[in-house]
Design an enzyme around this catalytic site. Structure first.
Site, PDB file in Angstrom:
ATOM      1  CG  ASP A 282      -0.514   0.215  -2.206  1.00  0.00           C
ATOM      2  OD1 ASP A 282       0.570   0.253  -1.614  1.00  0.00           O
ATOM      3  OD2 ASP A 282      -0.958  -0.809  -2.757  1.00  0.00           O
TER       4      ASP A 282
ATOM      5  CB  THR B 241       2.629  -2.925  -2.312  1.00  0.00           C
ATOM      6  OG1 THR B 241       2.376  -1.751  -1.537  1.00  0.00           O
ATOM      7  CG2 THR B 241       1.538  -3.065  -3.355  1.00  0.00           C
TER       8      THR B 241
END
Length: 354
Positions: free
Chosen positions: A107, A177
Site C-alpha cells: 500500500d 488489502t
C-alpha cells in the site's frame, strides 16, 4: 579581359551558392511550417502553467495517460511486494463493522510511486490518496508519469483542457488489502480517478496480477480491452447475480433472496474495483454495498461505468460527488449496474441501514 572573366566566374559561383542556399532554406522553412502546424493542432491539448510552474489548465488526455501510467507503476510495486512476501503488515484499526483494516508495504510504496509521479507531472492538481506519507519521505527518485499513451491516442479523437481548480484526482494505491494479505491476488487492483467538478470523468483500474488495465473517459471512449456487449445486460436466465463484499455477504444474501427470489446468485468478492469490473464485464448483474465505503474505492469504477452508459449511485439513487477531499466517506450504500439500474434500485433500497 581577365578581370571580366574573373567577375563572371565569381558571379557564377555565387549564383550557384545562392541556388543551393535557397533549396536548403526552403526545406528548413517547410520543416518549420510543419512543426508550427503540429504545435497549433495540439495547442488545445496542452496543459498551461503559471510563472511558478503550477498548472492553470490541464489536458484531460494527458492526465488520462498519466493516470494509466501511475496505476501500472503502483501495480508493479504491489506485485513485487507480494511475490517477495515482504508485506510488513500492520493494522490501521477496525472498520465500522469490527473487521481488521490492514496496511502493508505494498500500500505505502505504491502510494509513494503513484502520488508523487502524478504530482510531478501535474503540479498544482489536487490528489487525494487512501494512504499518507510517513515522515521524511524521499520522493526524489520518483519520476513524473508518462503523459503520452498510444492506446489513448488511438482511441480518443479529441481533448479537453480543464481549469486546475475543477479537478480532483482520487487514487487507491492498493484496493482489497485484506485479500492481498490472504494472498487472494485476483481481487487486488490499483486505481486512479479524475473527477471534474465532482463528476467522475476519467477512471483507471489495473489488475497487477493479471497485467490487465481498464480505463474509461465519460463521453469520449473506453479501453479497447473492455469487451462490452448488450447481451450481457439483465438477469441471466431470469436469475439475478449480485456481487457483494466478502465481509457482509450473509446480510446481503438474505435480502437479495427476498428481493429477487430464492434462485438469486450472491457472489462474495473482495475489492470495490474488482466488483465493479465484474459488473462491467458481465460476470455479475449488479454490485451492492450497504455499509460505509471510501470514495477512492469507488471513483474509478464510477467513471468507467459513466463512460459505458452505466450507473453507480447510493441506495437512495443519488449520484456520488467527488469534489471535496474532506467528504471522502460514502455512507449511503452503493448500487452499480451496467444496465437496468432502475430495475435493481427499488428492490435493493431495503439494504440501506439507518
Amino acid at each position: 579581359m581577365e578581370s571580366k572573366e574573373t567577375d563572371a566566374k565569381f558571379l557564377k559561383m555565387n549564383l550557384g551558392a545562392t541556388v543551393r542556399l535557397n533549396k536548403f532554406g526552403l526545406a528548413l522553412i517547410g520543416g518549420m511550417i510543419f512543426f508550427i502546424v503540429v504545435l497549433y493542432r495540439n495547442s488545445g491539448s496542452s496543459s498551461q502553467s503559471n510563472y511558478e510552474g503550477r498548472l492553470t489548465t490541464v489536458s484531460l488526455k494527458r492526465l488520462l495517460s498519466g493516470a494509466i501510467d501511475a496505476a501500472e507503476r503502483g501495480g508493479k510495486i504491489v506485485y513485487n511486494v507480494r511475490v517477495q512476501a515482504t508485506l510488513n503488515e500492520q493494522s490501521k484499526g477496525k472498520t465500522k463493522e469490527g473487521a481488521n483494516d490492514p496496511v502493508t508495504d505494498g500500500d505505502l510504496k505504491s502510494h509513494l510511486a503513484m502520488f508523487y509521479a502524478l504530482s510531478k507531472a501535474f503540479p498544482g492538481v489536487e490528489i487525494i490518496s487512501e494512504e499518507h506519507d510517513k515522515s521524511n519521505v524521499d520522493a526524489s527518485t520518483v519520476s513524473p508519469t508518462e503523459t503520452f499513451n498510444v492506446e489513448v491516442e488511438r482511441t480518443i479523437v479529441d481533448d479537453e483542457s480543464i481549469p486546475v481548480e475543477d479537478i480532483r484526482v482520487w487514487i487507491d494505491p492498493l484496493d482489497a488489502t485484506q485479500e492481498y494479505t490472504e494472498n487472494l491476488r485476483q481481487y487486488v487492483t490499483t486505481m486512479v480517478c479524475v473527477a471534474v467538478k465532482g463528476y467522475p470523468t476519467l477512471g483507471v483500474i489495473h489488475k497487477p496480477f493479471e497485467n490487465f488495465t481498464a480505463w474509461g473517459w465519460a463521453g469520449k471512449g473506453v479501453s479497447p480491452k473492455l469487451r462490452v456487449t448488450k447481451d450481457q445486460g439483465g438477469p441471466k436466465d431470469d436469475i439475478a447475480h449480485i456481487i457483494v463484499s466478502r465481509s457482509h455477504a450473509g446480510d446481503v444474501k438474505d435480502v437479495a433472496l427476498k428481493a429477487f427470489g430464492e434462485n438469486t446468485v450472491v457472489i462474495p468478492a473482495g475489492g470495490a474495483g474488482f466488483k465493479t469490473l465484474a459488473v462491467i464485464q458481465g460476470d455479475a448483474d449488479a454490485y451492492a454495498h450497504v455499509t460505509l465505503i471510501k470514495k477512492w474505492d469507488l471513483c474509478a469504477g464510477n467513471a468507467i461505468l459513466n463512460a459505458l452508459g452505466g450507473k453507480m449511485t447510493t441506495l437512495k439513487g443519488t449520484d456520488i460527488d467527488y469534489g471535496n477531499r474532506d467528504e471522502y466517506k460514502n455512507q449511503g450504500g452503493v448500487l452499480a449496474t451496467l444496465y437496468q439500474h432502475d430495475f435493481y434500485l427499488p428492490k435493493l433500497q431495503v439494504l440501506q441501514k439507518s
